[in-house]
Structures are given as C-alpha cells and as structure tokens.
Design a protein around this motif. Structure first.
Motif, PDB file in Angstrom:
ATOM      1  N   THR A   2      30.993 126.117 -19.228  1.00 23.61           N
ATOM      2  CA  THR A   2      29.896 124.989 -18.210  1.00 23.61           C
ATOM      3  C   THR A   2      29.410 123.777 -18.651  1.00 23.61           C
ATOM      4  N   ARG A   3      29.021 122.820 -17.859  1.00 24.27           N
ATOM      5  CA  ARG A   3      28.072 121.584 -18.676  1.00 24.27           C
ATOM      6  C   ARG A   3      27.204 121.710 -18.188  1.00 24.27           C
ATOM      7  N   HIS A   4      26.024 122.505 -18.479  1.00 21.26           N
ATOM      8  CA  HIS A   4      24.884 121.949 -18.358  1.00 21.26           C
ATOM      9  C   HIS A   4      23.851 123.752 -18.796  1.00 21.26           C
ATOM     10  N   PRO A   5      22.629 122.879 -19.873  1.00 17.96           N
ATOM     11  CA  PRO A   5      21.916 123.761 -20.382  1.00 17.96           C
ATOM     12  C   PRO A   5      21.422 125.504 -19.896  1.00 17.96           C
ATOM     13  N   VAL A  29      27.271 119.685  -5.109  1.00 16.79           N
ATOM     14  CA  VAL A  29      28.111 118.512  -5.385  1.00 16.79           C
ATOM     15  C   VAL A  29      27.278 118.729  -7.322  1.00 16.79           C
ATOM     16  N   GLY A  30      28.436 117.383  -7.543  1.00 18.49           N
ATOM     17  CA  GLY A  30      28.327 116.944  -9.325  1.00 18.49           C
ATOM     18  C   GLY A  30      29.338 118.673  -9.556  1.00 18.49           C
ATOM     19  N   ALA A  31      30.352 119.182  -8.912  1.00 17.45           N
ATOM     20  CA  ALA A  31      30.676 120.911  -9.022  1.00 17.45           C
ATOM     21  C   ALA A  31      31.416 121.192 -10.497  1.00 17.45           C
ATOM     22  N   ILE A  50      31.788 120.113  -4.256  1.00 19.34           N
ATOM     23  CA  ILE A  50      32.796 118.236  -4.679  1.00 19.34           C
ATOM     24  C   ILE A  50      32.252 117.767  -5.718  1.00 19.34           C
ATOM     25  N   ASP A  51      33.134 116.901  -6.439  1.00 18.14           N
ATOM     26  CA  ASP A  51      32.559 116.604  -7.264  1.00 18.14           C
ATOM     27  C   ASP A  51      33.723 115.158  -7.480  1.00 18.14           C
ATOM     28  N   ARG A  52      33.525 113.878  -8.197  1.00 21.35           N
ATOM     29  CA  ARG A  52      33.997 112.572  -8.084  1.00 21.35           C
ATOM     30  C   ARG A  52      35.385 112.298  -8.919  1.00 21.35           C
ATOM     31  N   GLU A  53      35.260 113.658  -9.810  1.00 20.13           N
ATOM     32  CA  GLU A  53      36.160 113.834 -10.820  1.00 20.13           C
ATOM     33  C   GLU A  53      36.343 115.852 -10.708  1.00 20.13           C
ATOM     34  N   PRO A  54      37.015 116.166  -9.463  1.00 21.05           N
ATOM     35  CA  PRO A  54      37.590 117.514  -9.885  1.00 21.05           C
ATOM     36  C   PRO A  54      38.221 118.034 -10.943  1.00 21.05           C
ATOM     37  N   ARG A  55      37.974 119.019 -11.587  1.00 22.41           N
ATOM     38  CA  ARG A  55      38.941 119.740 -12.494  1.00 22.41           C
ATOM     39  C   ARG A  55      38.586 121.366 -12.524  1.00 22.41           C
ATOM     40  N   GLY A  56      38.464 121.361 -10.973  1.00 22.68           N
ATOM     41  CA  GLY A  56      39.109 122.917 -11.473  1.00 22.68           C
ATOM     42  C   GLY A  56      39.488 123.265  -9.489  1.00 22.68           C
ATOM     43  N   GLN A  61      37.691 116.279  -3.899  1.00 21.93           N
ATOM     44  CA  GLN A  61      36.891 114.850  -4.547  1.00 21.93           C
ATOM     45  C   GLN A  61      35.984 114.141  -3.554  1.00 21.93           C
ATOM     46  N   GLY A  62      35.033 113.951  -4.052  1.00 20.03           N
ATOM     47  CA  GLY A  62      33.748 113.153  -3.017  1.00 20.03           C
ATOM     48  C   GLY A  62      32.683 113.011  -3.942  1.00 20.03           C
ATOM     49  N   ASP A  63      32.059 111.860  -3.883  1.00 21.76           N
ATOM     50  CA  ASP A  63      30.372 111.306  -4.055  1.00 21.76           C
ATOM     51  C   ASP A  63      29.379 112.225  -3.574  1.00 21.76           C
ATOM     52  N   LEU A  64      28.674 112.905  -4.086  1.00 26.79           N
ATOM     53  CA  LEU A  64      27.498 113.531  -3.933  1.00 26.79           C
ATOM     54  C   LEU A  64      26.601 112.272  -3.615  1.00 26.79           C
ATOM     55  N   LEU A  65      26.263 111.115  -3.620  1.00 25.52           N
ATOM     56  CA  LEU A  65      26.083 109.821  -3.081  1.00 25.52           C
ATOM     57  C   LEU A  65      25.824 109.555  -1.851  1.00 25.52           C
ATOM     58  N   SER A  79      23.136 121.468  -7.791  1.00 18.99           N
ATOM     59  CA  SER A  79      23.611 120.482  -8.064  1.00 18.99           C
ATOM     60  C   SER A  79      23.155 121.434  -9.466  1.00 18.99           C
ATOM     61  N   GLN A  80      23.647 121.308 -10.628  1.00 15.62           N
ATOM     62  CA  GLN A  80      23.977 121.138 -12.108  1.00 15.62           C
ATOM     63  C   GLN A  80      23.980 119.440 -12.810  1.00 15.62           C
ATOM     64  N   CYS A  81      23.346 118.945 -13.835  1.00 10.99           N
ATOM     65  CA  CYS A  81      22.556 117.788 -14.757  1.00 10.99           C
ATOM     66  C   CYS A  81      24.282 117.161 -14.098  1.00 10.99           C
ATOM     67  N   ALA A  82      24.178 117.245 -12.404  1.00 15.43           N
ATOM     68  CA  ALA A  82      25.258 116.048 -12.365  1.00 15.43           C
ATOM     69  C   ALA A  82      23.790 114.304 -12.052  1.00 15.43           C
ATOM     70  N   PHE A  83      22.775 115.102 -10.822  1.00 14.51           N
ATOM     71  CA  PHE A  83      22.655 114.107  -9.962  1.00 14.51           C
ATOM     72  C   PHE A  83      21.849 112.705 -11.047  1.00 14.51           C
ATOM     73  N   VAL A  85      23.258 112.287 -13.781  1.00 17.17           N
ATOM     74  CA  VAL A  85      25.685 111.654 -14.496  1.00 17.17           C
ATOM     75  C   VAL A  85      26.047 110.708 -13.064  1.00 17.17           C
ATOM     76  N   SER A  86      24.900 110.448 -11.976  1.00 17.14           N
ATOM     77  CA  SER A  86      25.532 109.975 -10.866  1.00 17.14           C
ATOM     78  C   SER A  86      24.682 108.459 -11.213  1.00 17.14           C
ATOM     79  N   GLY A  87      23.692 108.609 -12.299  1.00 14.32           N
ATOM     80  CA  GLY A  87      22.894 107.292 -11.617  1.00 14.32           C
ATOM     81  C   GLY A  87      21.751 106.815 -11.049  1.00 14.32           C
TER      82      GLY A  87
HETATM   83  C1  LIG Z   1      27.697 117.408 -16.662  1.00 14.70           C
HETATM   84  S1  LIG Z   1      28.894 117.865 -15.648  1.00 14.70           S
HETATM   85  C2  LIG Z   1      28.295 118.476 -14.662  1.00 14.70           C
HETATM   86  C3  LIG Z   1      29.101 119.509 -13.943  1.00 14.70           C
HETATM   87  C4  LIG Z   1      29.121 120.953 -13.376  1.00 14.70           C
HETATM   88  N1  LIG Z   1      28.135 120.424 -12.683  1.00 14.70           N
HETATM   89  C5  LIG Z   1      28.605 122.355 -14.586  1.00 14.70           C
HETATM   90  O1  LIG Z   1      27.505 122.439 -14.808  1.00 14.70           O
HETATM   91  O2  LIG Z   1      29.241 122.754 -15.211  1.00 14.70           O
HETATM   92  C6  LIG Z   1      28.591 116.261 -14.547  1.00 14.70           C
HETATM   93  C7  LIG Z   1      29.344 116.030 -13.278  1.00 14.70           C
HETATM   94  O3  LIG Z   1      28.524 115.024 -12.563  1.00 14.70           O
HETATM   95  C8  LIG Z   1      29.531 114.664 -11.813  1.00 14.70           C
HETATM   96  N2  LIG Z   1      29.392 113.338 -11.182  1.00 14.70           N
HETATM   97  C9  LIG Z   1      28.741 112.491 -11.330  1.00 14.70           C
HETATM   98  N3  LIG Z   1      28.171 111.352 -10.377  1.00 14.70           N
HETATM   99  C10 LIG Z   1      28.865 111.856  -9.313  1.00 14.70           C
HETATM  100  C11 LIG Z   1      28.972 111.779  -8.391  1.00 14.70           C
HETATM  101  N4  LIG Z   1      28.079 110.044  -7.731  1.00 14.70           N
HETATM  102  N5  LIG Z   1      29.383 112.372  -7.429  1.00 14.70           N
HETATM  103  C12 LIG Z   1      30.236 113.149  -7.506  1.00 14.70           C
HETATM  104  N6  LIG Z   1      30.227 114.130  -8.386  1.00 14.70           N
HETATM  105  C13 LIG Z   1      29.399 113.154 -10.069  1.00 14.70           C
HETATM  106  C14 LIG Z   1      30.461 114.248 -12.597  1.00 14.70           C
HETATM  107  O4  LIG Z   1      32.424 114.586 -12.492  1.00 14.70           O
HETATM  108  C15 LIG Z   1      30.328 115.659 -13.637  1.00 14.70           C
HETATM  109  O5  LIG Z   1      31.587 117.138 -12.892  1.00 14.70           O
END
Ligand SMILES: C[S@@+](CC[C@H](N)C(=O)[O-])C[C@H]1O[C@@H](n2cnc3c(N)ncnc32)[C@H](O)[C@@H]1O
Length: 170
Positions: A2-5, A29-31, A50-56, A61-65, A79-83, A85-87
């Motif tokens: 997992t990539r979140h605390p 979103v950002g899965a 969905i994730d912009r770079e799906p890995r599982g 594939q999708g943009d959370l924005l 959503s965990q640790c992705a908002f 990262v989306s900037g």
């Molecule tokens: C730190 S990882 C967290 C992944 C997952 N939520 C978890 O907790 O294991 C952040 C994720 O956000 C995704 N992400 C960032 N910006 C995004 C966007 N605009 N749309 C979709 N996914 C996005 C990245 O590709 C990455 O997989």
C-alpha cells in the motif's frame, strides 16, 4: 504494497467510519495497484477503481480530475494519498462531489497543506469525520526514505499534515 500511511488498517477504518449501506457503489480514484478493491468487496461494497497509471487487476485508466462518469454515479468515492499527488486538490474535490449522489460520501486520506475541514466545506461537503494522522504519515515517510522507495517524490516546503476525512454531499 500500500502506498499510503496506515496501510490496509487505515483503509478499513475509513470504510468502517463511513458506515456505507450494503451494496454501496464505491469508486477508488487514484487506486494505484487496486489494493482497496478486494477489501471494499469483502466489506459489502460494489467497488471499482481508476488511476492515471493503473498497476493492478481491475483498475481502469482514468483521471481523477476528469473521470468522465456521469454526475451522481456513486454512493461513495474513496481516495488515499492521490488528491495531493494529482497537484490540484480543489479540482479533485469538485470532481468527487460531482460523482456522488446526494447523501453520498467522500472517504479521503491524504496530505494537506491547508485545513482539510475548510477545504471540504468549501467544496460543498458536510464534514462527518476528521482525524489527524500526521504522526503516522511522518513515520511512513521516514520508513520509505530509509528503504529507498519513498512514493511521490517531492513534498513542497511548508507545514504538511495528513488527515483521514469523511465528507457527505448534502
Ligand atoms: C501514492 S499513490 C497511492 C495509490 C493508492 N491509492 C494506495 O493508497 O495504494 C498515488 C496514486 O495517485 C495516482 N494519481 C495521481 N494523480 C492522478 C490523477 N490525476 N488521476 C488518477 N490517478 C492519479 C498515481 O498514479 C498513484 O497511483
């Protein structure tokens, strides 16, 4: 991994605190690798990710924005640790709000540089839960640095905090 605390325990806590109805439709979103999806299903939800770079498996594939789903499509957005990262946290909140049916819930754990409750309220949510997880975030980050696989590269200078928050679209 997992990539979140807080790992799976923190995901489970978010889902339990949200007290979703049986069969609730949830979009992560950002899965990332999609680790939340089997857990959501085991807890009685219909889950998609969905994730912009799906890995599982099962993560599309999708943009959370700009997800492209019709408004009001889901009972909950997770959503965990992705908002962060989306900037663009404000646009992420706006899109999550749009995706939810009235009464639907946002289950969020993330890095914040502003007061999370004010941010959620500004996006139209009622805040049901706000728990400060900054101590767990620091520990997680230090461990990741130590291992050499710290996620999401740069943390801007300034006072970051990490929160578990649940908002409701009223
Ligand atoms: C730190 S990882 C967290 C992944 C997952 N939520 C978890 O907790 O294991 C952040 C994720 O956000 C995704 N992400 C960032 N910006 C995004 C966007 N605009 N749309 C979709 N996914 C996005 C990245 O590709 C990455 O997989």
């Amino acid at each position: 991994m997992t990539r979140h605390p807080g790992g799976e325990e923190s995901t489970r806590r978010l889902i339990e605190l949200a007290a979703l109805p049986a069969g609730a439709s949830v979009l992560d979103v950002g899965a990332g690798a999609g680790e939340s999806l089997p857990l959501l299903r085991a807890m009685g939800c219909a889950a998609a990710g969905i994730d912009r770079e799906p890995r599982g498996e099962g993560v599309e594939q999708g943009d959370l924005l700009r997800t492209g789903f019709p408004a009001g499509s889901f009972d909950a957005v997770l959503s965990q640790c992705a908002f962060f990262v989306s900037g663009d946290v404000r646009s992420a909140l706006r899109e999550a709000y749009r995706l939810l049916r009235p009464g639907g819930k946002l289950l969020l754990s993330d890095v914040f540089f502003e007061q999370p409750e004010a941010l959620l309220r500004g996006a139209g949510f009622a805040v049901l839960t706000a728990e400060d997880m900054t101590a767990a975030w620091r520990e997680y980050w230090l461990e990741a640095l130590w291992r050499g696989d710290a996620p999401c590269c740069e943390i801007p200078k300034g006072q970051s905090s990490y929160w578990l928050v649940i908002g409701r679209k009223d």
